[in-house]
Design a protein around this motif. Structure first.
Motif, PDB file in Angstrom:
ATOM      1  N   HIS A   4      61.227  53.210  47.510  1.00  0.00           N
ATOM      2  CA  HIS A   4      60.229  53.793  46.602  1.00  0.00           C
ATOM      3  C   HIS A   4      59.213  54.634  47.389  1.00  0.00           C
ATOM      4  N   GLY A  58      56.203  54.101  48.193  1.00  0.00           N
ATOM      5  CA  GLY A  58      55.468  53.329  49.210  1.00  0.00           C
ATOM      6  C   GLY A  58      56.285  53.189  50.487  1.00  0.00           C
ATOM      7  N   ASN A  59      57.576  52.926  50.346  1.00  0.00           N
ATOM      8  CA  ASN A  59      58.458  52.832  51.522  1.00  0.00           C
ATOM      9  C   ASN A  59      58.504  54.183  52.253  1.00  0.00           C
ATOM     10  N   ALA A  72      56.970  53.726  55.716  1.00  0.00           N
ATOM     11  CA  ALA A  72      58.030  53.414  56.680  1.00  0.00           C
ATOM     12  C   ALA A  72      58.889  54.629  57.044  1.00  0.00           C
ATOM     13  N   GLY A 104      56.464  46.647  58.996  1.00  0.00           N
ATOM     14  CA  GLY A 104      55.288  46.287  58.213  1.00  0.00           C
ATOM     15  C   GLY A 104      54.624  45.040  58.821  1.00  0.00           C
ATOM     16  N   ASP A 160      53.942  42.254  57.593  1.00  0.00           N
ATOM     17  CA  ASP A 160      54.587  40.987  57.213  1.00  0.00           C
ATOM     18  C   ASP A 160      55.663  40.579  58.224  1.00  0.00           C
ATOM     19  N   SER A 220      46.856  53.113  54.418  1.00  0.00           N
ATOM     20  CA  SER A 220      48.295  53.092  54.630  1.00  0.00           C
ATOM     21  C   SER A 220      49.067  52.367  53.525  1.00  0.00           C
ATOM     22  N   VAL A 221      48.362  51.787  52.559  1.00  0.00           N
ATOM     23  CA  VAL A 221      49.077  51.079  51.489  1.00  0.00           C
ATOM     24  C   VAL A 221      48.993  51.853  50.175  1.00  0.00           C
ATOM     25  N   MET A 249      52.114  49.065  45.934  1.00  0.00           N
ATOM     26  CA  MET A 249      53.423  49.377  45.369  1.00  0.00           C
ATOM     27  C   MET A 249      54.479  48.510  46.053  1.00  0.00           C
ATOM     28  N   SER A 250      55.247  47.775  45.266  1.00  0.00           N
ATOM     29  CA  SER A 250      56.241  46.870  45.835  1.00  0.00           C
ATOM     30  C   SER A 250      57.321  46.562  44.805  1.00  0.00           C
ATOM     31  N   SER A 291      58.705  43.834  44.585  1.00  0.00           N
ATOM     32  CA  SER A 291      58.492  42.487  44.035  1.00  0.00           C
ATOM     33  C   SER A 291      57.469  42.472  42.904  1.00  0.00           C
TER      34      SER A 291
HETATM   35  P1  ADP Z   1      58.781  46.011  49.024  1.00  0.00           P
HETATM   36  O1  ADP Z   1      57.368  45.455  49.040  1.00  0.00           O
HETATM   37  O2  ADP Z   1      58.967  47.003  47.947  1.00  0.00           O
HETATM   38  O3  ADP Z   1      59.831  44.902  48.997  1.00  0.00           O
HETATM   39  P2  ADP Z   1      59.391  46.153  51.791  1.00  0.00           P
HETATM   40  O4  ADP Z   1      58.567  44.936  52.055  1.00  0.00           O
HETATM   41  O5  ADP Z   1      60.882  46.054  51.857  1.00  0.00           O
HETATM   42  O6  ADP Z   1      58.960  46.777  50.385  1.00  0.00           O
HETATM   43  O7  ADP Z   1      58.880  47.277  52.800  1.00  0.00           O
HETATM   44  C1  ADP Z   1      59.707  48.097  53.592  1.00  0.00           C
HETATM   45  C2  ADP Z   1      58.814  48.995  54.417  1.00  0.00           C
HETATM   46  O8  ADP Z   1      58.006  49.846  53.577  1.00  0.00           O
HETATM   47  C3  ADP Z   1      57.806  48.252  55.303  1.00  0.00           C
HETATM   48  O9  ADP Z   1      57.701  48.931  56.536  1.00  0.00           O
HETATM   49  C4  ADP Z   1      56.503  48.320  54.540  1.00  0.00           C
HETATM   50  O10 ADP Z   1      55.372  48.285  55.401  1.00  0.00           O
HETATM   51  C5  ADP Z   1      56.614  49.670  53.830  1.00  0.00           C
HETATM   52  N1  ADP Z   1      55.914  49.610  52.535  1.00  0.00           N
HETATM   53  C6  ADP Z   1      56.296  48.888  51.454  1.00  0.00           C
HETATM   54  N2  ADP Z   1      55.448  49.060  50.421  1.00  0.00           N
HETATM   55  C7  ADP Z   1      54.486  49.926  50.863  1.00  0.00           C
HETATM   56  C8  ADP Z   1      53.324  50.512  50.262  1.00  0.00           C
HETATM   57  N3  ADP Z   1      52.994  50.242  49.000  1.00  0.00           N
HETATM   58  N4  ADP Z   1      52.577  51.351  50.999  1.00  0.00           N
HETATM   59  C9  ADP Z   1      52.905  51.633  52.281  1.00  0.00           C
HETATM   60  N5  ADP Z   1      53.995  51.132  52.903  1.00  0.00           N
HETATM   61  C10 ADP Z   1      54.779  50.276  52.214  1.00  0.00           C
END
Ligand code: ADP
Ligand code: TRP
Length: 336
Positions: A18, A20-21, A25, A156, A158, A196-197, A206-207, A209
Motif C-alpha cells: 500500500h 504506506g509501504n 519501505a 520497520g 517493529d 515517516s508514518v 496506514m496498515s 491490519s
Molecule cells: P502493514 O502494517 O500494512 O502490515 P508491514 O508491517 O508489512 O505493513 O510493513 C512493511 C514495511 O512498510 C515496513 O518497513 C514498514 O515500516 C513500512 N510501513 C508500513 N506501514 C507504513 C506507514 N503507514 N507509513 C510508513 N511506512 C510504513
C-alpha cells in the motif's frame, strides 16, 4: 571513499503493498540501491507460517515482486530473489539453531504475543495453535541476513528485536568459531522522524491490519471510489478549513510537489475549497504518480511475463554468494 556496504532486507509477501509501504519501505530501499550493494528478497518461507493457501502464497509472491520492479527496482543493480530459491538459508538456519539459546526465542515479541493471546482467552495451554515456524522465525531471519554477510538491514521499528537477535546469534557463532570464520555483525536501519508514518483513510497509521490502506495499484475506478469515501467533516465549501487535521490533505502532502501542496493549503485555509475538490486533487495526484507504474505492474503480474526469469536470475546470483559463505561456515564448524 567509504567501502560499500551490503544492504539486505526481506519483504513479507502478504497481499499487494500500500501507499504506506511505498513511502516507508519501497522508496527508501530504492534510494539505498543507488549507492550500495543491495539484496532484497521475498520472504516466502516466513509467510508460510500464516498463509496456508498455496494459490494465495504463489500470487502474493508474484504481486509483491512485480510491485518492486514496477516501482523502479533495477534487477541488474539489486539482487531480487525468493528466499525459497536459496536452499542454503535452511542449512544455515540449522547451524545457527545450534548456537542459539532457547531462552532467547522464548522472549521473542511475536511468540510472547501469541502466548499472551492464549492466556487472555483463558486457555490452559499457552502454546496452543503456535507452530514451530513462528517459534523459529527469528533464527530463519538471522540466516537470511548472515548468509549474505549483510552489514545493514533496513526494516520497520517493529523488527528491531529481530535484528538484535541476529546480532546476538552472530556474536555467539563468532565467539565459538571466530578463529576460522566470523559473520559481520549487522545493524538495523530504521525510518527516522515523525513524518515517516503515513496515515490511513481513518487517520490511524496506514496498515493492512487496520484495513485502512490504499493499495498501490488498485484499479483506477476503485481508487477513485476509495479516495472519495475518506471521512471528512461537514464544513461547507466556503468555510476556512484546517488542512493539517484532514487526512486527504495529509496524504496529498506526501505525494504532491511542494508548490501544489502549498496552493491547496492556502485555498483550504481561505475557505475556497471543499472536501470534494480536495479529494479529486488527491485522486489525480496518486493516479498521475502511480498510473504509469500500475501499467508496468499489470504487465509483470500477467502469467508468462519476464517476472519469473528475473526472480530466477536473482536467486542464481544469491546462491553464488550463499555458497561462498556456507563453504566458510562448514569449514569453521567441522562439517566439510
Ligand atoms: P502493514 O502494517 O500494512 O502490515 P508491514 O508491517 O508489512 O505493513 O510493513 C512493511 C514495511 O512498510 C515496513 O518497513 C514498514 O515500516 C513500512 N510501513 C508500513 N506501514 C507504513 C506507514 N503507514 N507509513 C510508513 N511506512 C510504513
Ligand atoms: N520479518 C520481516 C518483516 O516482517 C521480514 C524478513 C524476513 C526480513 N527475513 C528478513 C527482514 C531478513 C529483513 C531481513 O518485515
Amino acid at each position: 571513499m567509504a567501502a560499500t556496504k551490503t544492504y539486505l532486507t526481506g519483504i513479507q509477501t502478504s497481499g499487494m503493498p500500500h501507499l504506506g509501504n511505498y513511502y516507508g519501505a519501497i522508496q527508501p530501499a530504492l534510494a539505498a540501491a543507488e549507492s550500495n550493494d543491495t539484496l532484497y528478497f521475498l520472504a516466502d518461507y516466513h509467510s508460510l507460517n500464516s498463509v496456508k493457501e498455496p494459490a494465495r502464497l504463489r500470487e502474493d509472491v508474484r504481486s509483491v515482486a512485480a510491485t518492486w520492479l514496477a516501482c523502479g527496482l533495477d534487477p541488474e543493480r539489486t539482487v531480487l530473489y525468493r528466499q525459497s530459491g536459496v536452499p542454503e538459508v535452511f542449512e544455515l538456519a540449522t547451524v545457527l539453531a545450534s548456537v542459539t539459546a532457547k531462552g532467547l526465542m522464548n522472549r521473542a515479541h511475536a511468540y510472547k504475543a501469541a502466548r499472551d493471546r492464549n492466556e487472555a482467552a483463558g486457555s490452559t495451554e499457552l502454546d496452543a495453535g503456535i507452530n514451530m515456524g513462528l517459534f523459529n522465525y527469528p533464527i530463519l531471519m538471522a540466516a537470511d541476513i548472515l548468509l549474505m554477510e549483510a552489514d545493514v538491514v533496513p526494516v520497520g521499528r517493529d523488527q528491531a528485536q529481530h535484528i538484535e537477535y541476529t546480532a546476538d546469534i552472530a556474536r555467539a557463532f563468532n565467539h565459538l568459531y571466530g578463529d576460522a570464520y566470523s559473520f559481520p555483525v549487522p545493524e538495523g536501519a530504521y525510518p527516522q522522524g515523525e513524518g515517516s508514518v503515513l496515515p490511513g483513510v481513518d487517520g490511524r497509521k496506514m496498515s493492512k491490519s487496520y484495513d485502512n490502506h490504499i493499495p498501490l495499484f488498485m484499479a483506477e475506478n476503485r481508487l477513485k471510489k476509495l479516495v472519495r469515501r475518506i471521512p471528512t467533516d461537514s464544513t461547507p465549501v466556503a468555510e476556512p478549513k484546517d488542512p493539517d487535521s484532514s487526512v486527504p490533505f495529509q496524504l496529498l502532502a506526501y505525494f504532491a510537489d511542494a508548490e501544489r501542496t502549498d496552493g491547496v493549503r492556502k485555498r483550504l485555509e481561505a475557505g475556497g475549497m471543499g472536501w470534494g475538490e480536495l479529494k479529486n486533487e488527491l485522486f489525480d495526484t496518486i493516479n498521475d504518480r502511480f498510473g504509469p507504474m500500475r501499467e508496468r505492474y499489470e504487465q509483470l503480474v500477467a502469467p508468462g511475463s519476464e517476472l519469473d526469469d528475473i526472480l530466477e536470475a536473482g536467486a542464481a546470483r544469491a546462491r553464488g554468494r550463499a555458497a561462498a559463505t556456507m563453504a566458510k561456515v562448514r569449514r569453521a564448524i567441522g562439517i566439510d
